[in-house]
Design a protein around this motif. Structure first.
Motif, PDB file in Angstrom:
ATOM      1  N   GLU A 132       2.288 -65.510  22.017  1.00  0.00           N
ATOM      2  CA  GLU A 132       2.412 -63.889  21.325  1.00  0.00           C
ATOM      3  C   GLU A 132       0.971 -63.430  20.574  1.00  0.00           C
ATOM      4  O   GLU A 132       0.869 -62.488  20.622  1.00  0.00           O
ATOM      5  N   GLU A 133       0.243 -64.256  20.465  1.00  0.00           N
ATOM      6  CA  GLU A 133      -1.269 -64.165  19.650  1.00  0.00           C
ATOM      7  C   GLU A 133      -2.096 -63.573  20.845  1.00  0.00           C
ATOM      8  O   GLU A 133      -2.589 -62.312  20.550  1.00  0.00           O
ATOM      9  N   ILE A 134      -1.996 -63.941  21.987  1.00  0.00           N
ATOM     10  CA  ILE A 134      -2.901 -63.341  23.197  1.00  0.00           C
ATOM     11  C   ILE A 134      -2.286 -61.855  23.322  1.00  0.00           C
ATOM     12  O   ILE A 134      -3.050 -61.022  23.562  1.00  0.00           O
ATOM     13  N   ALA A 135      -1.121 -61.998  23.410  1.00  0.00           N
ATOM     14  CA  ALA A 135      -0.240 -60.548  23.731  1.00  0.00           C
ATOM     15  C   ALA A 135      -0.343 -59.543  22.868  1.00  0.00           C
ATOM     16  O   ALA A 135      -0.803 -58.202  23.063  1.00  0.00           O
ATOM     17  N   ARG A 136      -0.734 -59.933  21.366  1.00  0.00           N
ATOM     18  CA  ARG A 136      -0.956 -58.948  20.379  1.00  0.00           C
ATOM     19  C   ARG A 136      -2.327 -58.624  20.632  1.00  0.00           C
ATOM     20  O   ARG A 136      -2.650 -57.280  20.369  1.00  0.00           O
ATOM     21  N   TRP A 137      -3.447 -59.439  20.743  1.00  0.00           N
ATOM     22  CA  TRP A 137      -4.773 -58.993  21.158  1.00  0.00           C
ATOM     23  C   TRP A 137      -4.727 -57.973  22.269  1.00  0.00           C
ATOM     24  O   TRP A 137      -5.631 -57.018  22.061  1.00  0.00           O
ATOM     25  N   VAL A 138      -4.094 -58.395  23.309  1.00  0.00           N
ATOM     26  CA  VAL A 138      -4.252 -57.387  24.527  1.00  0.00           C
ATOM     27  C   VAL A 138      -3.674 -56.285  24.282  1.00  0.00           C
ATOM     28  O   VAL A 138      -4.353 -54.849  24.369  1.00  0.00           O
ATOM     29  N   SER A 139      -2.535 -55.965  23.480  1.00  0.00           N
ATOM     30  CA  SER A 139      -1.877 -54.722  23.111  1.00  0.00           C
ATOM     31  C   SER A 139      -2.838 -53.803  22.125  1.00  0.00           C
ATOM     32  O   SER A 139      -3.103 -52.829  22.348  1.00  0.00           O
ATOM     33  N   GLU A 140      -3.373 -54.676  21.212  1.00  0.00           N
ATOM     34  CA  GLU A 140      -4.334 -54.021  20.205  1.00  0.00           C
ATOM     35  C   GLU A 140      -5.797 -53.386  21.043  1.00  0.00           C
ATOM     36  O   GLU A 140      -6.267 -52.455  20.756  1.00  0.00           O
ATOM     37  N   VAL A 155      -5.694 -52.707  24.228  1.00  0.00           N
ATOM     38  CA  VAL A 155      -5.578 -51.556  25.164  1.00  0.00           C
ATOM     39  C   VAL A 155      -5.319 -50.458  24.198  1.00  0.00           C
ATOM     40  O   VAL A 155      -5.791 -49.114  24.721  1.00  0.00           O
ATOM     41  N   ASP A 156      -4.717 -50.579  23.025  1.00  0.00           N
ATOM     42  CA  ASP A 156      -4.847 -49.166  22.129  1.00  0.00           C
ATOM     43  C   ASP A 156      -6.165 -48.591  21.720  1.00  0.00           C
ATOM     44  O   ASP A 156      -6.295 -47.586  21.933  1.00  0.00           O
ATOM     45  N   GLN A 157      -6.956 -49.759  21.597  1.00  0.00           N
ATOM     46  CA  GLN A 157      -8.610 -49.384  21.093  1.00  0.00           C
ATOM     47  C   GLN A 157      -9.329 -48.490  22.527  1.00  0.00           C
ATOM     48  O   GLN A 157      -9.988 -47.472  22.270  1.00  0.00           O
ATOM     49  N   GLN A 158      -8.983 -49.063  23.531  1.00  0.00           N
ATOM     50  CA  GLN A 158      -9.489 -48.669  24.845  1.00  0.00           C
ATOM     51  C   GLN A 158      -8.923 -47.202  25.390  1.00  0.00           C
ATOM     52  O   GLN A 158      -9.670 -46.315  25.660  1.00  0.00           O
ATOM     53  N   ARG A 159      -7.658 -46.946  24.875  1.00  0.00           N
ATOM     54  CA  ARG A 159      -7.059 -45.895  25.356  1.00  0.00           C
ATOM     55  C   ARG A 159      -7.702 -44.785  24.324  1.00  0.00           C
ATOM     56  O   ARG A 159      -7.648 -43.397  24.792  1.00  0.00           O
TER      57      ARG A 159
END
Length: 182
Positions: A164-172, A174-178
């Motif tokens: 869950e922690e890793i998925a949250r980091w990836v999602s955040e 991605v948002d930053q990169q987009r």
């Protein structure tokens, strides 16, 4: 190998030594990222010869006869097969261009450790060289214990066993990169 990849979508490498659990982690992460509304494409590097069709099938016969590329399609899926004789390693830049028509929110690249792309580095105690944690492209490292080497201050530290922690980091991430691609 290109020094800079220009893509209309974020690209995140997942780098680790064999046996660390890259594929296992991705099997856990992909449904979590999809639940968050992200469409995620994956490019996986294979270190050996592989085949996606079977001897005796028409697609195999046609590819073996020289179809280049060979595309087979049904209502459920399609597969594009391209022979690459004489190619030492796959060209990640080219493979990423194949993803562009699909407009993913993120492309995860499994393997391709040497490519200069942002990476989530996985490390499990006792597997492989801990120098992988010092990859200058590492954005985050997910570890199963204490890091055996000092991590760069800019690198986010994650628990390899906390999906869950890793998925949250990836999602955040991605948002930053987009936002930076916009």
């Amino acid at each position: 190998m290109s020094n800079t990849l220009h893509c209309p979508f974020p690209v995140l490498g997942v780098a680790a030594w064999s046996g660390t659990g890259k594929t296992t982690l991705l099997e856990k992460l992909l449904p979590k990222l999809r639940e968050q509304g992200l469409s995620v494409a994956v490019i996986k590097h294979a270190h050996h010869q592989f085949d996606v069709d079977q001897p005796g099938k028409d697609s195999y016969k046609l590819r073996s006869a020289g179809a280049a590329p060979m595309l087979i399609a049904s209502r459920q899926r399609f597969a594009l097969m391209q022979e690459t004789p004489g190619q030492e390693e796959p060209d990640l830049a080219y493979l990423l261009t194949l993803m562009a028509p699909h407009a993913p929110d993120l492309v995860i690249v499994e393997g391709f450790k040497a490519w200069p792309i942002p990476k989530l580095v996985l490390y499990r105690d006792g597997i492989g060289d801990p120098a992988i944690l010092s990859d200058p492209w590492a954005q985050a490292v997910a570890l199963s214990g204490e890091p055996p080497v000092a991590l760069a201050p800019s690198v986010t530290r994650l628990n390899l066993n906390q999906h869950e922690e890793i998925a949250r980091w990836v999602s955040e991430w991605v948002d930053q990169q987009r936002r930076s691609l916009a």
